[in-house]
Design a protein around this motif. Sequence first.
Motif, mmCIF file in Angstrom:
data_model
loop_
_atom_site.group_PDB
_atom_site.id
_atom_site.type_symbol
_atom_site.label_atom_id
_atom_site.label_comp_id
_atom_site.label_asym_id
_atom_site.label_seq_id
_atom_site.Cartn_x
_atom_site.Cartn_y
_atom_site.Cartn_z
ATOM 1 N N ILE A 124 0.975 -1.070 -0.086
ATOM 2 C CA ILE A 124 -0.224 -0.120 0.076
ATOM 3 C C ILE A 124 0.858 1.292 0.093
ATOM 4 N N LEU A 125 1.740 1.396 0.884
ATOM 5 C CA LEU A 125 2.746 2.430 0.869
ATOM 6 C C LEU A 125 3.282 2.598 -0.265
ATOM 7 N N CYS A 126 4.004 1.497 -1.018
ATOM 8 C CA CYS A 126 4.951 1.675 -2.287
ATOM 9 C C CYS A 126 3.879 1.969 -3.137
ATOM 10 N N GLN A 127 2.854 1.574 -3.273
ATOM 11 C CA GLN A 127 1.839 2.141 -4.459
ATOM 12 C C GLN A 127 1.434 3.569 -4.506
ATOM 13 N N ILE A 149 9.034 7.289 5.456
ATOM 14 C CA ILE A 149 10.451 7.055 6.146
ATOM 15 C C ILE A 149 10.790 8.068 7.224
ATOM 16 N N ILE A 150 10.864 9.315 6.831
ATOM 17 C CA ILE A 150 11.151 10.414 7.584
ATOM 18 C C ILE A 150 10.325 10.593 8.989
ATOM 19 N N ALA A 151 8.899 10.639 8.761
ATOM 20 C CA ALA A 151 7.943 10.451 9.818
ATOM 21 C C ALA A 151 8.091 9.327 10.749
ATOM 22 N N MET A 152 8.411 8.239 10.209
ATOM 23 C CA MET A 152 8.688 7.049 11.245
ATOM 24 C C MET A 152 9.905 7.383 11.959
ATOM 25 N N GLN A 198 6.558 10.126 14.385
ATOM 26 C CA GLN A 198 5.385 10.796 14.223
ATOM 27 C C GLN A 198 4.362 9.718 13.904
ATOM 28 N N PRO A 199 2.927 10.033 14.209
ATOM 29 C CA PRO A 199 1.812 9.212 14.024
ATOM 30 C C PRO A 199 1.562 9.154 12.426
ATOM 31 N N ILE A 200 1.346 7.975 11.806
ATOM 32 C CA ILE A 200 1.077 7.931 10.552
ATOM 33 C C ILE A 200 0.243 7.094 10.346
ATOM 34 N N SER A 201 -1.050 7.237 9.849
ATOM 35 C CA SER A 201 -2.364 6.805 9.645
ATOM 36 C C SER A 201 -1.969 5.405 8.736
ATOM 37 N N ALA A 202 -1.268 5.391 7.902
ATOM 38 C CA ALA A 202 -1.001 4.437 6.850
ATOM 39 C C ALA A 202 -0.564 2.983 7.628
ATOM 40 N N ILE A 203 0.021 3.104 8.908
ATOM 41 C CA ILE A 203 0.486 2.070 9.500
ATOM 42 C C ILE A 203 -0.008 1.938 10.974
ATOM 43 N N GLU A 220 6.851 -4.431 14.478
ATOM 44 C CA GLU A 220 6.231 -4.605 13.175
ATOM 45 C C GLU A 220 6.505 -3.061 12.461
ATOM 46 N N ARG A 221 6.200 -1.977 13.066
ATOM 47 C CA ARG A 221 6.838 -0.687 12.414
ATOM 48 C C ARG A 221 8.172 -0.552 12.232
ATOM 49 N N ASN A 222 9.031 -1.174 13.124
ATOM 50 C CA ASN A 222 10.376 -0.993 12.761
ATOM 51 C C ASN A 222 10.762 -1.987 11.360
ATOM 52 N N ILE A 223 10.134 -3.183 11.342
ATOM 53 C CA ILE A 223 10.306 -3.972 10.041
ATOM 54 C C ILE A 223 9.889 -3.279 8.851
ATOM 55 N N VAL A 224 8.829 -2.641 9.044
ATOM 56 C CA VAL A 224 8.274 -1.855 7.613
ATOM 57 C C VAL A 224 9.231 -0.506 7.573
#
Length: 61
Positions: free
Chosen positions: A12-15, A25-28, A32-37, A44-48
């Motif tokens: 989803i992110l790559c699309q 990447i910068i937000a993570m 910062q909160p990211i609705s996509a994840i 899991e967030r670290n793996i992504v």
Amino acid sequence: MDHQKLTEYLEILCQSGCDVVNATIIAMENNQPISAIEGLTLDERNIVLQELKSIMSVYKH
């Protein structure tokens, strides 16, 4: 850990395109909160994040 779920998040992110992936990447990295994840555990967030960095490293050469 559900690898299929992580794959779906990555797809989803790559699309969304390189600009969105780079911004994610910068937000993570800045926690910062990211609705996509939403719904992912910290592991899991670290793996992504690592997978996104790996994917984008191809475009930096």
